[in-house]
Design a protein around this motif. Sequence first.
Motif, PDB file in Angstrom:
ATOM      1  N   TYR A 146       0.825  -1.209   0.000  1.00  0.00           N
ATOM      2  CA  TYR A 146       0.000   0.000   0.000  1.00  0.00           C
ATOM      3  C   TYR A 146       0.867   1.270   0.000  1.00  0.00           C
ATOM      4  CZ  TYR A 146      -3.188   3.659   1.331  1.00  0.00           C
ATOM      5  OH  TYR A 146      -3.893   4.834   1.351  1.00  0.00           O
ATOM      6  N   GLN A 147       1.946   1.226   0.767  1.00  0.00           N
ATOM      7  CA  GLN A 147       2.807   2.419   0.849  1.00  0.00           C
ATOM      8  C   GLN A 147       3.771   2.527  -0.334  1.00  0.00           C
ATOM      9  OE1 GLN A 147       3.897   3.701   5.056  1.00  0.00           O
ATOM     10  NE2 GLN A 147       3.517   1.539   5.391  1.00  0.00           N
ATOM     11  N   LYS A 148       3.606   1.613  -1.296  1.00  0.00           N
ATOM     12  CA  LYS A 148       4.409   1.595  -2.527  1.00  0.00           C
ATOM     13  C   LYS A 148       5.888   1.342  -2.252  1.00  0.00           C
ATOM     14  CE  LYS A 148       1.355   4.244  -5.546  1.00  0.00           C
ATOM     15  NZ  LYS A 148       0.139   4.028  -4.797  1.00  0.00           N
ATOM     16  N   TYR A 149       6.173   0.677  -1.123  1.00  0.00           N
ATOM     17  CA  TYR A 149       7.548   0.263  -0.869  1.00  0.00           C
ATOM     18  C   TYR A 149       7.829  -1.041  -1.612  1.00  0.00           C
ATOM     19  CZ  TYR A 149       7.101   3.430   3.195  1.00  0.00           C
ATOM     20  OH  TYR A 149       6.884   4.511   4.024  1.00  0.00           O
TER      21      TYR A 149
ATOM     22  N   SER B 270       6.473  -3.444  -5.134  1.00  0.00           N
ATOM     23  CA  SER B 270       5.617  -3.483  -6.327  1.00  0.00           C
ATOM     24  C   SER B 270       4.982  -4.858  -6.506  1.00  0.00           C
ATOM     25  CB  SER B 270       6.440  -3.113  -7.566  1.00  0.00           C
ATOM     26  OG  SER B 270       7.485  -4.051  -7.711  1.00  0.00           O
TER      27      SER B 270
ATOM     28  N   PHE C 177      -4.638  -2.100   6.121  1.00  0.00           N
ATOM     29  CA  PHE C 177      -4.111  -2.016   4.753  1.00  0.00           C
ATOM     30  C   PHE C 177      -4.894  -2.917   3.807  1.00  0.00           C
ATOM     31  CE2 PHE C 177      -0.589  -0.508   7.370  1.00  0.00           C
ATOM     32  CZ  PHE C 177      -0.430   0.740   6.793  1.00  0.00           C
TER      33      PHE C 177
ATOM     34  N   THR D 122       1.496   8.116   4.074  1.00  0.00           N
ATOM     35  CA  THR D 122       0.134   7.576   4.199  1.00  0.00           C
ATOM     36  C   THR D 122      -0.189   7.045   5.592  1.00  0.00           C
ATOM     37  OG1 THR D 122       0.944   5.455   3.406  1.00  0.00           O
ATOM     38  CG2 THR D 122      -0.043   6.911   1.766  1.00  0.00           C
ATOM     39  N   VAL D 123       0.763   7.085   6.489  1.00  0.00           N
ATOM     40  CA  VAL D 123       0.529   6.496   7.806  1.00  0.00           C
ATOM     41  C   VAL D 123       0.959   7.461   8.910  1.00  0.00           C
ATOM     42  CG1 VAL D 123       1.144   4.605   9.353  1.00  0.00           C
ATOM     43  CG2 VAL D 123       0.879   4.158   6.922  1.00  0.00           C
TER      44      VAL D 123
ATOM     45  N   LEU E 189      10.478   8.783  -2.311  1.00  0.00           N
ATOM     46  CA  LEU E 189       9.262   7.968  -2.237  1.00  0.00           C
ATOM     47  C   LEU E 189       8.485   8.266  -0.954  1.00  0.00           C
ATOM     48  CD1 LEU E 189       7.839   5.536  -3.658  1.00  0.00           C
ATOM     49  CD2 LEU E 189       9.136   4.070  -2.134  1.00  0.00           C
ATOM     50  N   ASP E 190       9.218   8.420   0.139  1.00  0.00           N
ATOM     51  CA  ASP E 190       8.547   8.676   1.410  1.00  0.00           C
ATOM     52  C   ASP E 190       9.542   9.265   2.400  1.00  0.00           C
ATOM     53  OD1 ASP E 190       6.527   8.816   3.253  1.00  0.00           O
ATOM     54  OD2 ASP E 190       6.021   6.691   3.190  1.00  0.00           O
TER      55      ASP E 190
ATOM     56  N   MET F  57      13.218   7.700   2.020  1.00  0.00           N
ATOM     57  CA  MET F  57      13.387   6.617   1.054  1.00  0.00           C
ATOM     58  C   MET F  57      13.291   7.126  -0.377  1.00  0.00           C
ATOM     59  SD  MET F  57      11.444   3.262   2.351  1.00  0.00           S
ATOM     60  CE  MET F  57      10.390   4.115   3.452  1.00  0.00           C
TER      61      MET F  57
ATOM     62  N   GLU G 265      13.247  -1.796  -8.138  1.00  0.00           N
ATOM     63  CA  GLU G 265      12.760  -2.572  -6.993  1.00  0.00           C
ATOM     64  C   GLU G 265      13.540  -2.260  -5.722  1.00  0.00           C
ATOM     65  OE1 GLU G 265      10.256  -5.163  -6.360  1.00  0.00           O
ATOM     66  OE2 GLU G 265       9.546  -3.845  -7.939  1.00  0.00           O
TER      67      GLU G 265
ATOM     68  N   LEU H 113      14.968  -0.028  -2.814  1.00  0.00           N
ATOM     69  CA  LEU H 113      14.685   1.219  -2.110  1.00  0.00           C
ATOM     70  C   LEU H 113      15.909   1.609  -1.295  1.00  0.00           C
ATOM     71  CD1 LEU H 113      11.088   0.672  -0.697  1.00  0.00           C
ATOM     72  CD2 LEU H 113      11.762   1.637  -2.875  1.00  0.00           C
TER      73      LEU H 113
END
Lengths: 433, 476
Positions: free
Chosen positions: A259-262, A264, A318, B47-48, B159-160, B195, B200, B202
Amino acid sequence: MRIAMIEKILSALKTAGVEMYQITETKTESAELFFIRRSLDMQRKKNVCQAEVVVYREFTEGGKRRMGSAAVQVQDSLSWEQMEEMFRDALYAAGFVKNEYYELYGSQKENVPGSIKASDLEGRTLAEIAHCFTEALYAEDIETDVFLNSAEIFASTKACRIINSRGVDVSYRKSKIEGEFVVQCTAGQDVETYQDFAYEDMDTNALRRKVRETMEMTRARAEAVSAPPAGTYRVILRGACVETILSYYVDRSNSSMVYQKYSSFRTGCDVQGTDVEKDRINLTLKATVPYSMEGIPMRDRELVKDGKLQLIHGGNRFAYYLQIEPTGNYRGYRAPAGTVSLDEMRSEPYLEVLNFSDFQMDSFDGHFGGEIRLAFLYDGEKKIPVTGGSINGNILEAQKSLVFSSEMQVEKNFEGPLAVCLENINVAGNSKK
Amino acid sequence: MKVKPSEYLREIKPVLLRLRDRLLQEYPYASILASDSAAKQYAVSKTVTSVGMTGWMSGRGFVVKVYDGSCYGEYSFNEISEEQIEDIVAKIREELWPISEKLPDCVKKSVYAMLEDEPLVFSDSTDYEIDPQEYGDEAIIRELTAASEAGRSYSDKVLDCRAFVNYQKYSKLFLSKNRDMEQNVLWMAGGFSVMAARGEELKSSYRGFSNLGGAELLEKMKEEVCDVAKVALELLESEPVQPGEYDCVCTPETTGMIVHEAFGHGVEMDMFVKKRAQAEQFVGKQVASNLVTMHDGASAAREVATYFFDDEGVLAQDTVVIDKGILKAGISDAQSAMHLGTAPTGNGRRESYQRKAYTRMTNTFFEGGQDRVEDMIASIDYGFLLEEPSSGMEDPKNWGIQCMVSIAREIRDGKLTGKIYSPVVLTGYVPDLLKSISMVSEEVKLGGGGMCGKGYKEWVKVSDGGPYIKARIRLG
């Protein structure tokens, strides 16, 4: 008359104006023994009861529906008034937690109750369990130059009850025995190996086997004098490292990462990429408790089949966002045996690592590595024990050519191949050959 | 301002004193450690958002330690009242001691003398500027949200950005026949983790902050989030290092990890008792370059591991572990010190009242030297500046090093080239590394963003650090 803690919590929640909540009450009892060599150094007993209360608050901000939450820890020594104040404060704090809206997990009538295999630890006293495993621990401590240096044993029982405002009210009880020991060998160099253990059955033979194997490993380490030459190796990883390697796929398929796109990962995707040259991964998530922390019934679930992802797994929130079924969070998983025996793996030159100081996998970037405590280096002619140096690899590269052993291992949270072979792994070692 | 004492502990103290007196009727030694702790954590990412008390660090509880004339036993519990005193005494008699009734024939019970119990009455609190509870959840979340947004808006490649803080406010009482001690402590820690994605993979950059104090930490954190984001982007261009031995400069954070993981664990004297630490044979000998002086102690610095007395009622100290390269002394809990015939150093610490006390580090660091960082970098033909330690593992028996850092910045002909290698594993033999230290900066920094485990458990808050050091290190 004293009222039960849960009743006090429910009453205080109501007065505090909390409509949505989750309560997790945990009662833990343990018997603990600490040994130095063959002497009992300390004994401990523990008896505690605590509860975590998560308070939820739905609100709208800028036209967006939000769900905030805040967690507090409570215990019976808190007065009703103190609890009520804590819940009011938590409800206020939840108003600033601007998470996207989700529904709490609700009791499902059609749910099959969660269950795990019955344990034969149940029905025995903690002292009795601790005694049996102490016997097993020392049963293999019969040599003079390789011996148990120290050990710790924890026998415990946890009773857990989970209640929420959407009708969940489940409980379970679970016993376990866990601990750690250090084996020392003074033959040649003075070396040691740390080992932990955890069992949910009276499998004292498993502990005996672990002690014996650790003693053999430590004896071998005493003969290892130098690090392998720096270079690139075909590496065989053993034991807990196999679980660590596979943890990458379990983590990456977790709904919070997706969900957090960490991550794929998507259901049906090829978790090892498309150009897999050797073994394809198979994984099953293993239920180790009958209910998740949110009261979701747990069962074993297929995660990866022949390299393809079957499931995005994780907790309620999630799953709600991703519009998938919540599975609860899993701690255990298993993988089937491979088709190549360890002896076959060893038919070409290899570096077989039996023990690291701490083998780690970073599930975000795929990097894995650790300092070598004991390995065997086979150059095609002779096999020598080595110690020192480190491994530094990346699963994104290595996953194309994984080979799993046909021999298996069984641990508390992992059942799977005893070894995995990886190609072209960088090893930092001696610069002089 | 001083941290206020726990009202609960003050109210319950008369009951605890009666329990102590009741236990002293049955045992020659009895002590009670009582704690009341509130720990809270906040985190904001894209998002959290989360806020809540930290379960294992929060709560009220007690641990009774009793001596039966030859050995020690402990009972941990979290409910007590006047009416429960006899029940607690009965549980110790009927449930604690029987655990060791059926030991294998080869296992005997250790025989200890009685712990020293010199009279001591003590009470003190640490200071803070802003009470995080008064500062409020709204303000803390607002500041973290702003930091997270700033980190994310630094570049569209980010990314975050996770911004987080946590704090613990605890009060402890230690009561024995002759001791009546009280302390109240507040620390706060936090950080940013940014991040950035490369397919793929991170990559993330992390920076931690900490203080012995309160929400004034948030002000200290404010300015640095964009710098962390910049490093995360730099990491996207990183590649694995060619394994080998190099001249390296370590930042204070990396020095701290070496001090703590590579050497500090090896001088925890419960390891001497078990014959698990090579350091025991090196007391009085050269173990490091004469530029190295190392301290550990709850009173050696003002950081997150500062306290006034340990969990066995021993006053905090500043132990000089290495003095100009010579190993002088280890650190110890009370029972290990008694076993070894040494004086305890105030390092007996518990994860919580639910766990046993072990010898643990507190604030651990190298003293500063006289070199300038720019001179240290200029002195290297080819090597690396090592930044952002991520993890480490101790090996007291064999003094092997396993430390991981996220960033190795290339140095060529005395200058940083801008090229980055990541991640990097440091390995080698501890005395070789410490003896190779050839330059030490004046500036010393300590940080307490993380927790320390004994093996894989028993987590306690620690700080570590030191100066920039130049050393010869094997990287992989």
